[in-house]
Design an enzyme around this catalytic site. Structure first.
Site, PDB file in Angstrom:
ATOM      1  N   ASP A  86       0.825  -1.217   0.000  1.00  0.00           N
ATOM      2  CA  ASP A  86       0.000   0.000   0.000  1.00  0.00           C
ATOM      3  C   ASP A  86       0.855   1.262   0.000  1.00  0.00           C
ATOM      4  O   ASP A  86       1.752   1.410   0.830  1.00  0.00           O
ATOM      5  CB  ASP A  86      -0.892   0.045   1.243  1.00  0.00           C
ATOM      6  CG  ASP A  86      -1.957  -1.032   1.251  1.00  0.00           C
ATOM      7  OD1 ASP A  86      -1.916  -1.920   0.392  1.00  0.00           O
ATOM      8  OD2 ASP A  86      -2.829  -0.984   2.137  1.00  0.00           O
ATOM      9  N   GLU A 342     -11.988  -0.790   1.821  1.00  0.00           N
ATOM     10  CA  GLU A 342     -10.683  -0.279   2.215  1.00  0.00           C
ATOM     11  C   GLU A 342     -10.243   0.946   1.410  1.00  0.00           C
ATOM     12  O   GLU A 342     -10.858   1.337   0.438  1.00  0.00           O
ATOM     13  CB  GLU A 342      -9.634  -1.388   2.051  1.00  0.00           C
ATOM     14  CG  GLU A 342      -9.961  -2.655   2.829  1.00  0.00           C
ATOM     15  CD  GLU A 342      -8.804  -3.629   2.838  1.00  0.00           C
ATOM     16  OE1 GLU A 342      -8.137  -3.724   3.878  1.00  0.00           O
ATOM     17  OE2 GLU A 342      -8.567  -4.285   1.808  1.00  0.00           O
TER      18      GLU A 342
END
Length: 472
Positions: A86, A342
């Site tokens: 990420d 998310e």
């Protein structure tokens, strides 16, 4: 990133007698009608009706993540021995990519492929105008191990990992980081956290000179957003539930500061439980659709997951010192659909607010959606706080269905608005962590997506360099 949790379940009468006596279909239909209600709680919803349209819609190439050439993919040279997944750029208040002393700055999660608990935030930087994957330099970890203790924060001291967030370049030239403080000591407790990151430039190098104002902002109030104590009190990991309070994304609107984040609904705005299966607001569509879909769900193997599914993209307002000012209703929820939406991301473009989130088919309760399906969903509104309506009629923006063992597997797709035009740059990570000895998790090749009103489409032949942030 995926944590288990549980909460109290609402008690609903069963139909054992009716089933034994026959006439099960009629009994279910009658009970559904008796228990049915419609309550929006004043927020927008990702509905079952919309999600059920997606398996067919995702066959259209305008929604498909491009196919990438494995032979061209490189590890990040400056991150030797590390998986990098990420990531998020240092952004201006309007969401465009900031320039810091001639550099683009990216924060990313990284760690050893051999240790799943090794999850820390690193800072990478690249000269503006350089787009090659090899031009990214690594400034190292943002936080020292001692920083969580030096902060004198009762929550931070129990931190075991650092998870995703966002970063803004403030009006006074500072780097303000927002991230998720994760504690493996307390059943996966997650807290929205912030710090000022001090960075200096020397020749062609950016150096991290420590952090200050390191503090917890929000760890859930229980009423609007579920907190970890509810999860602990009601069974923790044994329930099959999934507690989330993470991925804070900073945004400004009309002089006010906000964080938008991944969460689960609390007790006062659509909690999880069996009674949620009777809320027409979560289904969408008409009366006939509700009757058929709710009856089907009641008898489905996914019923339990649907009961526990209460994902949310939450929002809180901040004071000017980045402390909590106000807890606000979610921007959108995914009750009965999924417990996990998310990488919250929102920005204003051409007078509209665009809200995006990533989600996995393996976490969903929708027929036709497979465990390998990866999605970015999107929604549009005339104001930051909604109401939000689905882009492309259903919310589908991107889909990817590769096997997780494929080197070109991508996730954590993130839309980066540009200074000009109607295209956004989509970033992601490529290759799952620890799957290959020689292929590390790395910046995925970026690509362009066009946004026009309430419609989006992947721009054909628009694959960019790995990790590229801008095209203007």
């Amino acid at each position: 990133m995926n944590i288990k949790k549980i909460v109290k379940q609402a008690t609903v009468l069963t139909f054992t007698t009716a089933l034994l006596a026959g006439g099960a279909t009629q009994a279910f239909a009658k009970e559904n009608n008796q228990k049915a209600y419609k309550e929006t709680y004043g927020v927008s919803h990702i509905t079952r009706h919309d999600m059920l349209q997606i398996p067919k819609q995702q066959q259209n190439e305008k929604y498909q993540v491009p196919q990438f050439d494995q032979s061209t993919i490189k590890n990040i040279e400056s991150a030797k021995g590390l998986d990098v997944w990420d990531s998020w750029p240092l952004q201006n208040a309007d969401g465009t990519v900031a320039e810091y002393n001639g550099y683009h700055v990216v924060f990313a999660l990284a760690g050893s492929p051999k240790d799943a608990d090794d999850t820390s935030i690193y800072m990478f930087y690249q000269k503006v105008g350089d787009n090659s994957i090899d031009s990214w330099k690594n400034a190292g970890r943002v936080f020292k191990d001692s920083d969580k203790f030096d902060a004198n924060d009762p929550i931070l001291k129990d931190q075991t990992q650092e998870w995703s967030g966002s970063a803004t370049f403030t009006s006074d030239g500072k780097i303000r980081l927002f991230y998720t403080d994760y504690s493996g000591k307390h059943y996966g407790k997650q807290s929205l956290t912030t710090a000022q990151v001090n960075v200096s430039k020397s020749d062609d190098t950016l150096k991290i000179n420590g952090v200050e104002d390191h503090k917890t902002i929000f760890d859930g109030d229980g009423k609007t957003y579920q907190n970890v104590q509810q999860f602990i009190d009601e069974g923790n990991y044994t329930s099959g539930d999934n507690h989330t309070l993470r991925d804070p994304h900073y945004v400004e609107d009309k002089g006010h500061k906000y964080l938008v984040f991944e969460a689960n609904t609390g007790t006062e705005n659509g909690y999880q439980g069996e009674e949620s299966l009777f809320n027409k607001a979560y289904y969408g569509g008409g009366t006939n659709f509700f009757r058929k879909e709710s009856q089907k769900l009641q008898q489905s193997a996914k019923k339990r997951d649907a009961e526990l599914a209460n994902g949310a993209l939450g929002i809180i307002e901040l004071n000017n010192d980045y402390t909590l000012k106000k807890v606000m209703k979610p921007l959108i929820t995914s009750n009965t659909v999924t417990d996990e939406i998310e990488r919250a991301n929102v920005f204003k473009m051409n007078g509209k607010w665009y809200l995006f989130t990533d989600s996995r088919g393996s976490k969903m309760t929708i027929d036709g959606i497979n465990s390998n399906d990866i999605y970015m969903l999107g929604y549009v509104s005339n104001s930051l706080t909604g109401p939000y309506k689905p882009l492309n009629k259903t919310g589908l923006v991107l889909q990817m269905g590769l096997d997780p063992n494929d080197v070109t597997f991508t996730y954590s797709h993130f839309a980066v608005p540009q200074a000009k035009g109607n295209n956004v740059v989509i970033t992601s990570y490529m290759t799952n962590r620890g799957f290959f000895e020689d292929k590390k998790a790395t910046f995925g090749p970026s690509f362009l997506m066009n946004i026009k009103g309430n419609k989006t489409s992947v721009v054909k032949n628009s694959i960019l360099e790995q990790g590229q942030l801008t095209v203007n």
